[in-house]
Design an enzyme around this catalytic site. Structure first.
Site, PDB file in Angstrom:
ATOM      1  N   PHE A  60       0.821  -1.215   0.000  1.00 25.93           N
ATOM      2  CA  PHE A  60       0.000   0.000   0.000  1.00 25.93           C
ATOM      3  C   PHE A  60       0.857   1.267   0.000  1.00 25.93           C
ATOM      4  O   PHE A  60       0.843   2.068  -0.939  1.00 25.93           O
ATOM      5  CB  PHE A  60      -0.942  -0.050   1.209  1.00 25.93           C
ATOM      6  CG  PHE A  60      -1.666   1.220   1.515  1.00 25.93           C
ATOM      7  CD1 PHE A  60      -2.321   1.933   0.522  1.00 25.93           C
ATOM      8  CD2 PHE A  60      -1.704   1.700   2.823  1.00 25.93           C
ATOM      9  CE1 PHE A  60      -3.006   3.104   0.818  1.00 25.93           C
ATOM     10  CE2 PHE A  60      -2.388   2.866   3.125  1.00 25.93           C
ATOM     11  CZ  PHE A  60      -3.029   3.571   2.125  1.00 25.93           C
TER      12      PHE A  60
ATOM     13  N   SER B 257      10.492  -6.554  -3.394  1.00 27.24           N
ATOM     14  CA  SER B 257       9.338  -6.930  -2.592  1.00 27.24           C
ATOM     15  C   SER B 257       8.890  -8.334  -2.945  1.00 27.24           C
ATOM     16  O   SER B 257       9.296  -8.892  -3.971  1.00 27.24           O
ATOM     17  CB  SER B 257       8.184  -5.948  -2.851  1.00 27.24           C
ATOM     18  OG  SER B 257       7.048  -6.281  -2.073  1.00 27.24           O
TER      19      SER B 257
ATOM     20  N   LEU C 140      10.340  -0.045   3.255  1.00 31.78           N
ATOM     21  CA  LEU C 140       8.954  -0.134   3.692  1.00 31.78           C
ATOM     22  C   LEU C 140       8.471  -1.580   3.805  1.00 31.78           C
ATOM     23  O   LEU C 140       7.370  -1.825   4.307  1.00 31.78           O
ATOM     24  CB  LEU C 140       8.029   0.628   2.722  1.00 31.78           C
ATOM     25  CG  LEU C 140       7.907   2.141   2.894  1.00 31.78           C
ATOM     26  CD1 LEU C 140       9.230   2.849   2.633  1.00 31.78           C
ATOM     27  CD2 LEU C 140       6.829   2.696   1.959  1.00 31.78           C
ATOM     28  N   ALA C 141       9.245  -2.529   3.303  1.00 36.36           N
ATOM     29  CA  ALA C 141       8.813  -3.929   3.332  1.00 36.36           C
ATOM     30  C   ALA C 141       8.734  -4.416   4.775  1.00 36.36           C
ATOM     31  O   ALA C 141       9.653  -4.200   5.564  1.00 36.36           O
ATOM     32  CB  ALA C 141       9.788  -4.798   2.541  1.00 36.36           C
ATOM     33  N   ALA C 142       7.617  -5.077   5.119  1.00 38.95           N
ATOM     34  CA  ALA C 142       7.440  -5.557   6.492  1.00 38.95           C
ATOM     35  C   ALA C 142       6.223  -6.456   6.572  1.00 38.95           C
ATOM     36  O   ALA C 142       5.354  -6.441   5.690  1.00 38.95           O
ATOM     37  CB  ALA C 142       7.263  -4.382   7.452  1.00 38.95           C
ATOM     38  N   GLN C 143       6.171  -7.238   7.644  1.00 38.71           N
ATOM     39  CA  GLN C 143       4.909  -7.837   8.070  1.00 38.71           C
ATOM     40  C   GLN C 143       4.286  -6.791   8.981  1.00 38.71           C
ATOM     41  O   GLN C 143       4.748  -6.549  10.080  1.00 38.71           O
ATOM     42  CB  GLN C 143       5.154  -9.150   8.829  1.00 38.71           C
ATOM     43  CG  GLN C 143       3.899 -10.000   9.038  1.00 38.71           C
ATOM     44  CD  GLN C 143       2.812  -9.317   9.843  1.00 38.71           C
ATOM     45  OE1 GLN C 143       1.885  -8.719   9.255  1.00 38.71           O
ATOM     46  NE2 GLN C 143       2.899  -9.366  11.151  1.00 38.71           N
TER      47      GLN C 143
ATOM     48  N   TYR D 216       4.208  -7.784  16.567  1.00 38.36           N
ATOM     49  CA  TYR D 216       4.473  -6.785  15.523  1.00 38.36           C
ATOM     50  C   TYR D 216       5.140  -5.549  16.114  1.00 38.36           C
ATOM     51  O   TYR D 216       6.179  -5.087  15.624  1.00 38.36           O
ATOM     52  CB  TYR D 216       3.178  -6.381  14.808  1.00 38.36           C
ATOM     53  CG  TYR D 216       3.352  -5.119  13.996  1.00 38.36           C
ATOM     54  CD1 TYR D 216       4.133  -5.130  12.839  1.00 38.36           C
ATOM     55  CD2 TYR D 216       2.781  -3.912  14.398  1.00 38.36           C
ATOM     56  CE1 TYR D 216       4.341  -3.961  12.112  1.00 38.36           C
ATOM     57  CE2 TYR D 216       2.982  -2.753  13.679  1.00 38.36           C
ATOM     58  CZ  TYR D 216       3.757  -2.779  12.531  1.00 38.36           C
ATOM     59  OH  TYR D 216       3.959  -1.627  11.818  1.00 38.36           O
TER      60      TYR D 216
ATOM     61  N   LYS E   3       9.087  -4.091  15.547  1.00 39.10           N
ATOM     62  CA  LYS E   3       9.440  -2.774  15.033  1.00 39.10           C
ATOM     63  C   LYS E   3      10.326  -2.000  16.008  1.00 39.10           C
ATOM     64  O   LYS E   3      11.170  -1.189  15.599  1.00 39.10           O
ATOM     65  CB  LYS E   3       8.172  -1.988  14.696  1.00 39.10           C
ATOM     66  CG  LYS E   3       7.504  -2.451  13.410  1.00 39.10           C
ATOM     67  CD  LYS E   3       8.463  -2.374  12.237  1.00 39.10           C
ATOM     68  CE  LYS E   3       7.792  -2.350  10.902  1.00 39.10           C
ATOM     69  NZ  LYS E   3       8.741  -2.172   9.790  1.00 39.10           N
TER      70      LYS E   3
END
Length: 367
Positions: free
Chosen positions: A26, A46, A91-94, A161, A165
């Site tokens: 997104f 990604s 920005l890639a993440a779970q 989560y 972070k």
């Protein structure tokens, strides 16, 4: 390239090679749109976009990309070497709290070890000059005491989560001190972290996020199940933190390590709304939106999250542009245009956001 857009951020992105991790997601897809509009040469790293709907696929932007997993260190290193970026936006993440409860090991693996793999590739790539690692407002130790969090507050995280972070913040600080800074490297790389609020906007179809859930229910003439109706969050349109990331990277390029720190990018206090307030105001722009409250016990989530963004205002000159009503109207209109007319309003929203930033006199928007 739009000539008007090329002059944004003092023209810092024209012709630059920029790597965006998580570009199929997104936030990442909106960032790619903005960077390309400014004349950057954008590369993406990604996993493939999930689901039947994808903002990146809908935009259909020409882009170099590597569809690889951050957990595959060799593939990440190879992609970075091939792209030779000057700037990296990570920005890639779970990024989902409830998925973190279901898959804690995978969440820590991607959000912590995946970051290590990326930073290892960065330190081996001579072209990289600046890195912005997007974390979250949930990285703070949340005491629910009503006070807005500042960048020097303690890190924490009750759920996997949020904790992952907070770990990503510590990893970033460690690499900055040990490997990337001028004191540790003959080729300093300016690495900063950016902590944003709860982001909404068109093109998000993720699970367990309130606006996509409202949209799905409205399209099916149903009601959205609300699990935390009174939770207060710093809601902001996706373009707000992205303007902060872009401004921060510009300053890292121009001024180096002085800005290689952590930064909050959140909305003004008028956009600190409960989930129910957000739903009610969203429904004003889409009457088909309905909800019901789930009274059953839920996994822990913080009741209150506020960000203090004075540092970004005073040192970077960053300010939010859209108030809560504009943010919600733009978001509702985006989804209605897409689902009712098959129209992608992202380019128009970006142009309007920049125009409103210019009217507000923001320095990054001057052309």
């Amino acid at each position: 390239m739009n000539d008007w857009f090329s002059r944004l951020f003092a023209g810092a992105y024209v012709g630059r090679r920029v790597l965006v991790t998580g570009h199929t997601g997104f936030k990442g897809s909106w960032l790619v749109l903005w960077l390309q509009a400014m004349g950057a040469r954008v590369c993406g790293l990604s996993l493939p976009a999930e689901g039947s709907h994808s903002h990146m696929r809908a935009l259909d932007l020409p882009i170099e990309e590597a569809l690889v997993d951050l957990n595959h260190a060799g593939a990440v290193r190879e992609a970075v070497q091939r792209f030779e970026p000057e700037i990296v936006f990570h920005l890639a993440a779970q990024s989902l709290v409830r998925k973190g409860y279901r898959e804690p090991a995978g969440t820590f693996q991607t959000n912590v070890i995946g970051l290590v793999h990326l930073l290892e590739a960065v330190r081996a790539m001579p072209s990289v000059r600046a890195v912005v690692n997007a974390t979250t407002d949930k990285c703070y130790e949340n005491l629910d005491n009503g006070r807005a969090y500042v960048e020097t507050d303690a890190l924490g995280g009750h759920d996997p989560y949020s904790a992952s972070k907070a770990c990503a913040e510590l990893v970033s600080a460690s690499y900055r001190a040990s490997f990337l800074g001028a004191a540790a490297s003959g080729r300093p790389v300016a690495l900063a972290t950016a902590r944003a609020g709860n982001v909404i906007g068109g093109g998000d179809w993720s699970e367990d996020r309130i606006v996509p859930d409202l949209v799905r229910a409205a399209l099916n003439q149903g009601a959205t199940t609300v699990r935390y109706p009174h939770a207060v969050r710093p809601w902001q349109h996706v373009l707000e933190p992205l303007s902060g990331y872009l401004l921060l990277a510009q300053r890292l390029l121009q001024e180096g390590e002085i800005h290689a720190q952590s930064w909050n990018f959140g909305p003004s206090s008028c956009a600190h709304l409960t989930v129910l307030q957000l739903i009610d105001r969203f429904a004003q722009h889409w009457p088909a939106v309905r909800h019901r409250v789930d009274p059953s016990p839920q996994p822990h989530e913080a009741h209150l999250l506020h960000l203090d963004c004075r540092k970004a205002r005073e040192q970077l000159g960053w300010h939010p542009v859209w108030n809560a009503d504009t943010m919600l109207a733009r978001t509702a209109q985006w989804y209605r245009a897409y689902h009712e007319a098959g129209r992608i309003a992202s380019h128009h929203d970006l142009q309007q956001y920049v125009a409103d930033a210019q009217r507000a006199g923001l320095a990054w928007a001057r052309t």
